[in-house]
Design a protein around this motif. Structure first.
Motif, short mmCIF file in Angstrom:
data_model
loop_
_atom_site.label_atom_id
_atom_site.label_comp_id
_atom_site.label_asym_id
_atom_site.label_seq_id
_atom_site.Cartn_x
_atom_site.Cartn_y
_atom_site.Cartn_z
N UNK A 162 0.83 -1.22 0.00
CA UNK A 162 0.00 0.00 0.00
C UNK A 162 0.87 1.26 0.00
N UNK A 163 1.85 1.28 -0.88
CA UNK A 163 2.66 2.49 -1.09
C UNK A 163 3.75 2.73 -0.08
N UNK A 164 4.04 1.75 0.76
CA UNK A 164 5.09 1.96 1.77
C UNK A 164 5.87 0.65 1.97
N UNK A 165 7.19 0.79 2.18
CA UNK A 165 7.99 -0.43 2.38
C UNK A 165 7.54 -1.14 3.65
N UNK A 166 7.57 -2.46 3.59
CA UNK A 166 7.08 -3.27 4.71
C UNK A 166 7.84 -2.96 6.00
N UNK A 167 9.17 -2.77 5.93
CA UNK A 167 9.93 -2.53 7.16
C UNK A 167 9.48 -1.22 7.82
N UNK A 168 9.06 -0.24 7.00
CA UNK A 168 8.57 1.03 7.59
C UNK A 168 7.24 0.80 8.30
N UNK A 169 6.41 -0.06 7.72
CA UNK A 169 5.14 -0.40 8.39
C UNK A 169 5.41 -1.09 9.73
N UNK A 170 6.42 -1.97 9.74
CA UNK A 170 6.79 -2.65 11.00
C UNK A 170 7.18 -1.60 12.04
N UNK A 171 8.00 -0.64 11.64
CA UNK A 171 8.45 0.39 12.59
C UNK A 171 7.26 1.21 13.10
N UNK A 172 6.43 1.68 12.15
CA UNK A 172 5.32 2.58 12.54
C UNK A 172 4.27 1.85 13.37
N UNK A 173 3.88 0.65 12.92
CA UNK A 173 2.81 -0.08 13.62
C UNK A 173 3.27 -0.50 15.01
N UNK A 174 4.52 -0.96 15.11
CA UNK A 174 4.98 -1.45 16.41
C UNK A 174 5.01 -0.34 17.46
N UNK A 175 5.13 0.92 16.99
CA UNK A 175 5.12 2.05 17.94
C UNK A 175 3.77 2.20 18.65
N UNK A 176 2.71 1.60 18.06
CA UNK A 176 1.37 1.75 18.65
C UNK A 176 1.07 0.63 19.65
N UNK A 177 1.96 -0.35 19.79
CA UNK A 177 1.67 -1.50 20.65
C UNK A 177 1.87 -1.15 22.13
N UNK A 178 1.20 -1.94 22.98
CA UNK A 178 1.29 -1.72 24.43
C UNK A 178 2.75 -1.92 24.90
N UNK A 179 3.22 -1.02 25.74
CA UNK A 179 4.60 -1.05 26.27
C UNK A 179 5.65 -0.93 25.17
N UNK A 180 5.31 -0.17 24.11
CA UNK A 180 6.25 -0.07 22.98
C UNK A 180 7.55 0.64 23.37
N UNK A 181 7.56 1.29 24.54
CA UNK A 181 8.82 1.90 25.00
C UNK A 181 9.88 0.83 25.27
#
Ligand SMILES: O=c1ccn([C@@H]2O[C@H](COP(=O)(O)O)[C@@H](O)[C@H]2O)c(=O)[nH]1
Length: 272
Positions: A162-181
């Motif tokens: 969907x117009x974005x490299x998969x590794x960037x999706x991994x980075x962006x999506x994982x930031x929304x997960x619980x305890x992502x710090x």
């Protein structure tokens, strides 16, 4: 260990070196094979000779599992030795785990609780519920594979979804997960030119960067594009350090190799 404590160690030792303990029984000096636990004796010698020059060790679990019960015992002895002799050292179980939630919970317990590693590498392919169980532990981290050092990284990780490299999706999506710090990320040193864009998505998180040395990645490039004001890097080297010599002074030579990298890192840190 918290990322803040790791950063303090980096500035204190002027090093962000991680030594990889990828112990192949066929590559260790033959005289060690008569010891009760050759893998542990090899690790102990390497650790004693290199600990001044690094802030982390990364046993790759495959090399221990390949030796069955004895390999697992050597791993346990190695992590216990680090905890008792060098408690200031950050430890990474390079296990690349991740499964449905209840299974991931068992992996997380094994590495982060029972063995007491500071962190474990985790594959993102199965998504949020496969990674979150690793993020529940205080002062422990999951290191998510983002853009790996191997050629096969181009098969999926850099493909557009969907117009974005998969590794960037991994980075962006994982930031929304619980305890992502509690997330760190793996980015290969062989992909240093991608680090500029990666830092725009995750400006603060620690990166574990394998691929310097045997795989041809360049420390200067990693620092140029990936270093933050708090450093934010753990650069791993395994074979180039631990197999630098097959002679009886292998540990001393490994120490010298680690020191060369530490000196280059000290130079990079002085420019911050
Ligand atoms: O993208 C990745 C992820 C993990 N590794 C691991 O790091 C070390 C590298 O060893 P060298 O001998 O310094 O090449 C090894 O354990 C790999 O499994 C990686 O190389 N790339």
């Amino acid at each position: 260990m918290s990322p803040q404590e790791l950063t303090e160690q980096i500035f204190k030792k002027k090093s962000f070196l991680c030594v990889g303990l990828d112990v192949d029984i066929d590559r260790i000096p033959t005289y060690l094979l008569s010891e009760d636990d050759p893998i542990f004796e090899f690790n102990k010698a390497i650790i004693d000779a290199t600990h001044k020059f690094c802030v982390a060790y990364k046993p790759n679990i495959a090399f221990y599992e390949a030796n069955g019960v004895e390999g697992w015992q050597a791993l346990e002895k190695t992590i216990n030795y680090l905890h008792h002799q060098y408690p200031e050292i950050y430890t990474i179980a390079d296990a690349k785990r991740g499964d449905i939630g209840n299974t991931s919970r068992m992996y997380a317990k094994t590495f982060l609780q029972d063995l007491g590693f500071d962190s474990v590498t985790v594959a993102p392919y199965m998504g949020k519920d496969s990674v979150e169980p690793f993020l529940e532990f205080k002062n422990r981290q999951a290191i998510l594979l983002a853009l790996t050092s191997n050629e096969g990284a181009f098969d999926f990780q850099t493909q557009q979804v969907n117009g974005e490299e998969l590794y960037k999706k991994v980075l962006k999506t994982s930031k929304t997960w619980k305890n992502s710090e509690n997330l760190m990320y793996v980015v290969g040193a062989t992909k240093a030119e991608f680090l500029k864009e990666i830092r725009q998505i995750i400006p603060e998180n620690f990166l574990l960067v394998p691929g310097v040395g045997a795989q041809g990645g360049k420390l200067e490039d990693v620092c140029k594009y990936g270093m933050t004001k708090n450093v934010g890097l753990l650069v791993n080297s395994s074979r180039k350090i631990i197999y630098a010599s097959e002679s009886s002074n292998f540990a001393e030579i490994a120490g010298a190799k680690a020191e060369v990298l530490q000196q280059q890192m000290a130079e990079e840190l002085s420019q911050l």
